[in-house]
Design an enzyme around this catalytic site. Structure first.
Site, PDB file in Angstrom:
ATOM      1  N   GLY A 169      -0.085 -38.996  69.293  1.00  0.00           N
ATOM      2  CA  GLY A 169      -0.023 -38.152  68.105  1.00  0.00           C
ATOM      3  C   GLY A 169      -0.339 -38.970  66.874  1.00  0.00           C
ATOM      4  O   GLY A 169      -0.956 -40.042  66.946  1.00  0.00           O
ATOM      5  N   GLY A 170       0.116 -38.467  65.738  1.00  0.00           N
ATOM      6  CA  GLY A 170      -0.150 -39.156  64.472  1.00  0.00           C
ATOM      7  C   GLY A 170       0.379 -40.584  64.463  1.00  0.00           C
ATOM      8  O   GLY A 170      -0.059 -41.413  63.661  1.00  0.00           O
ATOM      9  N   GLY A 404     -35.135 -56.312  59.569  1.00  0.00           N
ATOM     10  CA  GLY A 404     -33.900 -56.116  58.800  1.00  0.00           C
ATOM     11  C   GLY A 404     -32.753 -56.922  59.371  1.00  0.00           C
ATOM     12  O   GLY A 404     -31.887 -57.412  58.635  1.00  0.00           O
ATOM     13  N   ALA A 405     -32.746 -57.078  60.693  1.00  0.00           N
ATOM     14  CA  ALA A 405     -31.651 -57.811  61.324  1.00  0.00           C
ATOM     15  C   ALA A 405     -31.609 -59.261  60.844  1.00  0.00           C
ATOM     16  O   ALA A 405     -30.544 -59.873  60.764  1.00  0.00           O
ATOM     17  CB  ALA A 405     -31.794 -57.759  62.842  1.00  0.00           C
TER      18      ALA A 405
HETATM   19  C1  HXC Z   1      13.210 -37.512  70.854  1.00  0.00           C
HETATM   20  C2  HXC Z   1      12.451 -38.339  72.841  1.00  0.00           C
HETATM   21  C3  HXC Z   1      11.128 -38.281  72.361  1.00  0.00           C
HETATM   22  C4  HXC Z   1      10.907 -37.792  71.041  1.00  0.00           C
HETATM   23  C5  HXC Z   1      11.073 -39.076  74.355  1.00  0.00           C
HETATM   24  N1  HXC Z   1      12.366 -38.822  74.066  1.00  0.00           N
HETATM   25  N2  HXC Z   1      10.297 -38.727  73.318  1.00  0.00           N
HETATM   26  N3  HXC Z   1      13.476 -37.947  72.086  1.00  0.00           N
HETATM   27  N4  HXC Z   1      11.982 -37.427  70.317  1.00  0.00           N
HETATM   28  N5  HXC Z   1       9.703 -37.729  70.509  1.00  0.00           N
HETATM   29  C6  HXC Z   1      13.501 -39.067  74.942  1.00  0.00           C
HETATM   30  C7  HXC Z   1      13.530 -38.147  76.141  1.00  0.00           C
HETATM   31  O1  HXC Z   1      14.163 -36.944  75.815  1.00  0.00           O
HETATM   32  C8  HXC Z   1      14.326 -38.961  77.145  1.00  0.00           C
HETATM   33  O2  HXC Z   1      15.677 -38.876  76.810  1.00  0.00           O
HETATM   34  C9  HXC Z   1      13.902 -40.390  76.820  1.00  0.00           C
HETATM   35  O3  HXC Z   1      13.372 -40.355  75.491  1.00  0.00           O
HETATM   36  C10 HXC Z   1      12.864 -40.901  77.753  1.00  0.00           C
HETATM   37  O4  HXC Z   1      11.832 -39.944  77.834  1.00  0.00           O
HETATM   38  P1  HXC Z   1      11.235 -39.450  79.240  1.00  0.00           P
HETATM   39  O5  HXC Z   1      10.488 -38.223  78.953  1.00  0.00           O
HETATM   40  O6  HXC Z   1      12.319 -39.385  80.257  1.00  0.00           O
HETATM   41  O7  HXC Z   1      10.289 -40.665  79.591  1.00  0.00           O
HETATM   42  P2  HXC Z   1       8.886 -40.623  80.304  1.00  0.00           P
HETATM   43  O8  HXC Z   1       8.926 -39.758  81.504  1.00  0.00           O
HETATM   44  O9  HXC Z   1       8.497 -42.059  80.488  1.00  0.00           O
HETATM   45  O10 HXC Z   1       7.894 -39.930  79.261  1.00  0.00           O
HETATM   46  C11 HXC Z   1       7.626 -40.527  78.020  1.00  0.00           C
HETATM   47  C12 HXC Z   1       6.902 -39.546  77.098  1.00  0.00           C
HETATM   48  C13 HXC Z   1       7.687 -38.232  76.988  1.00  0.00           C
HETATM   49  C14 HXC Z   1       5.508 -39.248  77.698  1.00  0.00           C
HETATM   50  C15 HXC Z   1       6.696 -40.237  75.769  1.00  0.00           C
HETATM   51  O11 HXC Z   1       9.034 -38.554  76.675  1.00  0.00           O
HETATM   52  C16 HXC Z   1       7.168 -37.331  75.935  1.00  0.00           C
HETATM   53  O12 HXC Z   1       6.181 -36.624  76.167  1.00  0.00           O
HETATM   54  N6  HXC Z   1       7.843 -37.306  74.795  1.00  0.00           N
HETATM   55  C17 HXC Z   1       7.487 -36.431  73.697  1.00  0.00           C
HETATM   56  C18 HXC Z   1       6.249 -36.911  73.046  1.00  0.00           C
HETATM   57  C19 HXC Z   1       5.927 -36.109  71.835  1.00  0.00           C
HETATM   58  O13 HXC Z   1       5.471 -34.961  71.938  1.00  0.00           O
HETATM   59  N7  HXC Z   1       6.250 -36.672  70.659  1.00  0.00           N
HETATM   60  C20 HXC Z   1       5.941 -36.082  69.421  1.00  0.00           C
HETATM   61  C21 HXC Z   1       4.490 -36.414  69.179  1.00  0.00           C
HETATM   62  S1  HXC Z   1       3.952 -35.923  67.626  1.00  0.00           S
HETATM   63  P3  HXC Z   1      16.826 -38.913  77.955  1.00  0.00           P
HETATM   64  O14 HXC Z   1      18.094 -38.804  77.183  1.00  0.00           O
HETATM   65  O15 HXC Z   1      16.549 -37.772  78.840  1.00  0.00           O
HETATM   66  O16 HXC Z   1      16.657 -40.232  78.629  1.00  0.00           O
HETATM   67  C22 HXC Z   1       4.187 -37.267  66.724  1.00  0.00           C
HETATM   68  C23 HXC Z   1       3.755 -37.026  65.339  1.00  0.00           C
HETATM   69  C24 HXC Z   1       3.739 -38.241  64.540  1.00  0.00           C
HETATM   70  O17 HXC Z   1       4.653 -38.244  67.121  1.00  0.00           O
HETATM   71  C25 HXC Z   1       3.171 -37.820  63.232  1.00  0.00           C
HETATM   72  C26 HXC Z   1       2.966 -38.904  62.303  1.00  0.00           C
HETATM   73  C27 HXC Z   1       2.390 -38.412  61.035  1.00  0.00           C
END
Ligand code: HXC
Length: 510
Positions: A169-170, A404-405
């Site tokens: 993501g971002g 040019g290079a």
């Molecule tokens: C809160 C999160 C989290 C998040 C993971 N966790 N991502 N908690 N916010 N963004 C937590 C899970 O709930 C889990 O908690 C623990 O971290 C481990 O995650 P798992 O899913 O069990 O691990 P894994 O299977 O290895 O998968 C990792 C992952 C997945 C692919 C990153 O967790 C995931 O898809 N997370 C969400 C990603 C996402 O959509 N993020 C937002 C993106 S947008 P528990 O307690 O169960 O262990 C963004 C915008 C930024 O980031 C913008 C900037 C301008």
């Protein structure tokens, strides 16, 4: 008193445990080190000083009040790499997936502010699920604060990102604005939108690794500058890179002890360029033979291999090398090579690292794809980068440099300080064959005549002396003495001072 001391130790113990033994074991099972283990390997033993170990998030939505982990998913602080100060942050995937809350980001911002204030690099170890979903917009704002600091720190202190887990993501835009990105093979990925969204929107089916793994970003996209086998190798190589860099834009890179005679003669270089002009040779051989102890830290080695970039030392001093590579696409410049080298030249100039350029370039790559892709603008990036650079610039032409290079590759006309040529060099508008085909089109049916015309053109232009007569080449040198000549040139340029006209900033063709 003893109780209070014990309380501190207990609290530290809890913070150091991160997400707990089970989650750390899961991290290890994926071949990843924990956030603290990474810091320990990156920094000199015992040098880490932590900040904000007890910082706690303030979110109370979605039951977050019961999910407190001191430090809030990122370990921050400073330490040393071979005795030189650096600031670090290391995201802890075992705590809420290393997700970024307002307080998590505030910790990163704090060390970035200190790094800029005190003039030391920032190294970020990224391993995070992105914005903390429970915090919503607060987390987005927090990212924005980090981005703004990346921008302001750019060109002030070196910024290095290690991608050691998810970065999606971002969130990718913070590393994207740093100077170097290193990824770990098979355990890290970066993408703006993941495979599921890609499938929904474009119907393309792709794995996370294919979409944004280390191989993709070092071979296809050039987002990353290097891919390493595991965390340990990535951290060791980062230490190696830091040794080449100054701590900030007001200091020079460290001068390391060297055990290699700067006047070392390399007789093998006299035969490096083959007699047959169509036969390639490996430019890396020249780089390694010129460098102190043959030590070369290559950047982006798997992308646009028709140009080579990286760091060497000469007389212990860091030097950025840019070199055409004749064994790939005959060493021509194209969109990818221009972008790759331009960014590197700008990095070197921003941090006062002298630039050594080895030239053997037949020109820009022709093609519809290149023109449609904007080779004009991308080629101009490299031209612009060399022309604006005020660091010492030493150039060695080994064989041909056309059109040019020729001008682009750190020529005298772009304020090259020392422009040397080997006797095998030729500076011309184009190769003899191409020139004759244009000048004597009416004679193309007569092979003998064309052969004679080609020979005449070669006799006139296939040498470095026409350019040397005009002073575009400062001296024609023996290949075997290249290290000595280059070392003396850089030594003579140690006190170089050159400034560009005042401006708010330039408008490089992005
Ligand atoms: C809160 C999160 C989290 C998040 C993971 N966790 N991502 N908690 N916010 N963004 C937590 C899970 O709930 C889990 O908690 C623990 O971290 C481990 O995650 P798992 O899913 O069990 O691990 P894994 O299977 O290895 O998968 C990792 C992952 C997945 C692919 C990153 O967790 C995931 O898809 N997370 C969400 C990603 C996402 O959509 N993020 C937002 C993106 S947008 P528990 O307690 O169960 O262990 C963004 C915008 C930024 O980031 C913008 C900037 C301008």
């Amino acid at each position: 008193m003893k109780d209070i001391l014990q309380q501190l130790e207990d609290r530290r113990e809890v913070a150091r445990a991160g997400g707990g033994a089970r989650r750390v074991a899961a991290q290890h099972a994926k071949g990843k080190l924990s956030a603290r283990e990474r810091i320990d390997l990156l920094l000199d033993e015992g040098s880490f000083e932590e900040f904000d170990m007890f910082v706690a998030h303030r979110c109370t939505d979605f039951g977050m009040q019961d999910m407190q982990h001191p430090g809030d998913g990122v370990v921050t602080g400073w330490g040393t790499v071979n005795g030189r100060m650096v600031y670090v942050f290391s995201q802890d995937f075992t705590v809420l997936g290393g997700s970024v809350s307002e307080t998590h980001a505030a910790k990163i911002c704090k060390i970035m502010d200190m790094a800029v204030q005190n003039g030391a690099p920032v190294i970020g170890m990224n391993d995070s699920g992105g914005a903390r979903i429970q915090e919503g917009v607060g987390s987005l704002a927090a990212y924005g604060e980090v981005f703004q600091r990346n921008i302001l720190a750019s060109g002030v202190v070196p910024q290095i990102s290690l991608i050691m887990g998810p970065c999606a993501g971002g969130a990718v835009y913070s590393p994207a604005m740093t100077d170097f990105i290193f990824m770990v093979k098979d355990s890290s990925y970066m993408f703006v939108t993941g495979p599921d969204v890609v499938k929904t929107v474009t119907n393309e089916v792709v794995t996370a690794e294919e979409l944004g793994g280390a191989s993709t970003h070092t071979r296809k996209s050039s987002v990353a500058d290097g891919a390493f086998e595991n965390d340990v190798e990535a951290l060791a190589e980062t230490r190696r890179l830091i040794d080449f860099l100054p701590l900030n834009n007001r200091e020079k890179a460290p001068v390391r002890p060297f055990f290699d005679d700067p006047a070392r003669i390399e007789p093998s270089l006299d035969t490096l360029v083959p007699d047959n002009p169509n036969q390639p040779y490996d430019m890396k051989e020249l780089i390694l033979k010129v460098a102190d102890e043959g030590d070369f830290f290559e950047i982006q080695k798997d992308f646009a291999a028709n140009i080579i970039i990286g760091f060497i030392r000469i007389e212990g001093q860091s030097v950025g090398v840019v070199a055409n590579q004749p064994i790939v696409l005959a060493g021509c410049l194209d969109i990818d090579a221009s972008r790759k080298a331009a960014r590197f030249v700008r990095f070197c100039d921003a941090f006062e690292i002298p630039i050594l350029t080895f030239v053997d370039v037949p020109g820009f790559l022709p093609g519809v794809g290149q023109e449609y892709g904007g080779v004009i603008k991308h080629g101009a990036k490299l031209l612009f980068a060399y022309g604006e650079a005020t660091v010492p610039k030493v150039t060695v032409l080994t064989r041909k440099t056309y059109g040019g290079a020729y001008v682009v590759m750190s020529s005298k006309h772009l304020r090259g300080d020392f422009n040397y040529a080997w006797p095998t060099a030729e500076v011309a508008v184009m190769g003899a064959r191409g020139a004759v085909e244009i000048l004597y089109r009416s004679e193309l049916g007569d092979a003998d005549k064309i052969a004679q015309r080609t020979k005449d053109y070669e006799d006139r232009f296939a040498n470095p002396f026409v350019a040397a007569e005009r002073g575009f080449i400062d001296e024609v040198i023996m290949p075997h003495s290249t290290r000595r000549r280059v070392a003396r040139a850089f030594a003579a340029l140690r006190t170089k001072k050159q400034t560009n006209p005042w401006k708010k900033h330039d408008n490089i063709p992005l």
